[in-house]
Scaffold this motif. Structure first.
Motif, mmCIF file in Angstrom:
data_model
loop_
_atom_site.group_PDB
_atom_site.id
_atom_site.type_symbol
_atom_site.label_atom_id
_atom_site.label_comp_id
_atom_site.label_asym_id
_atom_site.label_seq_id
_atom_site.Cartn_x
_atom_site.Cartn_y
_atom_site.Cartn_z
ATOM 1 N N GLU A 199 -12.929 -10.463 -2.071
ATOM 2 C CA GLU A 199 -12.889 -9.565 -0.911
ATOM 3 C C GLU A 199 -14.190 -8.791 -0.715
ATOM 4 O OE1 GLU A 199 -10.267 -6.058 -1.661
ATOM 5 O OE2 GLU A 199 -9.447 -7.273 -3.284
ATOM 6 N N HIS A 215 -9.623 -8.884 -7.487
ATOM 7 C CA HIS A 215 -8.740 -8.584 -8.617
ATOM 8 C C HIS A 215 -7.690 -9.666 -8.798
ATOM 9 C CE1 HIS A 215 -5.876 -7.414 -5.421
ATOM 10 N NE2 HIS A 215 -6.962 -6.962 -4.807
ATOM 11 N N PRO A 231 0.807 -1.235 0.000
ATOM 12 C CA PRO A 231 0.000 0.000 0.000
ATOM 13 C C PRO A 231 0.835 1.278 0.000
ATOM 14 C CG PRO A 231 -0.890 -1.559 1.583
ATOM 15 C CD PRO A 231 0.450 -2.094 1.131
ATOM 16 N N ASP A 288 -6.264 -4.535 6.287
ATOM 17 C CA ASP A 288 -5.999 -5.078 4.947
ATOM 18 C C ASP A 288 -4.492 -5.017 4.692
ATOM 19 O OD1 ASP A 288 -5.890 -5.714 2.235
ATOM 20 O OD2 ASP A 288 -7.756 -4.679 1.775
ATOM 21 N N HIS A 326 -2.811 -5.022 -8.601
ATOM 22 C CA HIS A 326 -4.161 -5.188 -9.154
ATOM 23 C C HIS A 326 -4.065 -5.427 -10.648
ATOM 24 C CE1 HIS A 326 -4.994 -2.667 -5.469
ATOM 25 N NE2 HIS A 326 -5.868 -3.631 -5.312
ATOM 26 N N ASP A 358 -2.279 -10.589 -0.841
ATOM 27 C CA ASP A 358 -3.250 -9.590 -0.344
ATOM 28 C C ASP A 358 -4.320 -10.277 0.493
ATOM 29 O OD1 ASP A 358 -4.820 -7.285 -0.149
ATOM 30 O OD2 ASP A 358 -5.405 -7.265 -2.275
ATOM 31 N N GLU A 378 -10.800 -10.892 3.064
ATOM 32 C CA GLU A 378 -10.162 -11.068 1.748
ATOM 33 C C GLU A 378 -9.128 -12.182 1.792
ATOM 34 O OE1 GLU A 378 -7.759 -7.686 0.492
ATOM 35 O OE2 GLU A 378 -7.699 -8.454 -1.575
HETATM 36 N N1 MF3 Z 1 -5.536 -4.056 -0.334
HETATM 37 C C1 MF3 Z 1 -6.554 -3.372 -1.070
HETATM 38 C C2 MF3 Z 1 -7.204 -4.432 -1.914
HETATM 39 O O1 MF3 Z 1 -7.680 -5.346 -1.354
HETATM 40 C C3 MF3 Z 1 -6.031 -2.244 -1.882
HETATM 41 C C4 MF3 Z 1 -5.466 -1.164 -1.071
HETATM 42 S S1 MF3 Z 1 -4.850 0.042 -2.104
HETATM 43 C C5 MF3 Z 1 -4.187 1.135 -1.030
HETATM 44 O O2 MF3 Z 1 -7.205 -4.495 -3.084
HETATM 45 F F1 MF3 Z 1 -3.536 1.952 -1.728
HETATM 46 F F2 MF3 Z 1 -5.165 1.703 -0.334
HETATM 47 F F3 MF3 Z 1 -3.418 0.495 -0.207
#
Ligand code: MF3
Ligand code: CO
Ligand code: CO
Length: 251
Positions: A204, A171, A59, A96, A178, A107, A235
């Motif tokens: 998720e 994703h 992130p 997350d 992603h 993830d 997730e």
């Molecule tokens: N982890 C998130 C997802 O499940 C995405 C976070 S993007 C961020 O896809 F930039 F906020 F970290």
């Protein structure tokens, strides 16, 4: 036209490693959750632990995201930014965690109770977890399609009088945080791609207690329910192997 990148066994092994690390971090971060700690303290732990294990917190700086983990409390649906907010009894918090190890991302997220929580919050968390599990199970069916995942999730949430967030989805994942396919968590009119060996993607579902609609704060990240109702999410990163779906984000 589908541009889903099929992963080799070698690549899946690498995503397995980063996913295991993410799951371990998530578990430890979850153990920190109690009244009195701040979301920044969770961020500091996640950042330091990730780096100590030779990985990068995905992130951090992703499209300008300022922290190393997302912490989404109560009516925050997703992308909550850790700050000096002090968790209090009755809150629910989604953590997350995504880490990148040897170039591959893993993830995962889970929602945790802060002390004693309401019955509604418990039911919402359970629903979101059941939606994730059902979504994974669908992937084991022969000739299942990506779109079957959202169908079963919407059915479960609707039956329990909860709603499915439509603006954010699962994703594909690998060298990219992603990528395709988009894994929608609601029923669609068009059939999606058939799920096949070598695909790696997340499921998720974000489930709301009230309205499914969301709004984003001026910080450009924090996503909230429009009506202030609670939201919960879990997730996993899943690989499709010759034996069916394998959950990679496990310790
Ligand atoms: N982890 C998130 C997802 O499940 C995405 C976070 S993007 C961020 O896809 F930039 F906020 F970290
Ligand atoms: Co995530
Ligand atoms: Co994700």
């Amino acid at each position: 036209m589908s541009r889903i990148r099929i992963k080799s066994a070698k690549e899946i092994a690498l995503i397995r490693d980063s996913s295991r690390l993410s799951a371990e971090i998530l578990q430890l971060a979850g153990e920190m959750v109690k009244p009195g700690i701040t979301t920044d303290e969770i961020n500091t732990f996640v950042h330091d632990y990730t780096v100590k294990h030779g990985a990068v917190p995905s992130p951090l700086n992703y499209n300008g995201f300022p922290k190393s983990v997302c912490t989404s409390v109560n009516d925050v649906v997703t992308h909550g930014i850790p700050d000096n907010y002090v968790l209090k009894k009755g809150d629910i918090i989604n953590i997350d965690v995504t880490s990148q190890l040897k170039g591959y991302h893993g993830d995962c997220s889970a929602t945790f109770a802060v002390g004693e929580i309401s019955e509604e919050a418990k039911e919402l968390m359970q629903c979101s977890l059941d939606c994730l599990d059902a979504g994974i199970e669908v992937c084991a069916l022969p000739q299942a399609r990506i779109s079957d995942i959202g169908a079963v999730i919407e059915d479960i949430a609707t039956e329990r009088d909860f709603t499915v967030v439509r603006d954010y989805c699962g994703h594909g994942i690998g060298r990219q945080f992603h990528e395709e396919p988009l894994v929608l968590h609601y029923r669609q009119n068009r059939p999606g791609p058939v799920i096949r060996e070598g695909m790696v993607f997340t499921i998720e579902p974000m489930i709301n207690a009230g309205d499914w609609r969301v709004r984003t704060l001026d910080d450009g990240w924090t996503v909230l329910t429009v009506d202030g109702s609670l939201s919960a999410q879990y997730e996993h990163t899943i690989a499709i192997t010759k034996n069916g779906p394998e959950i990679l984000t496990v310790v």
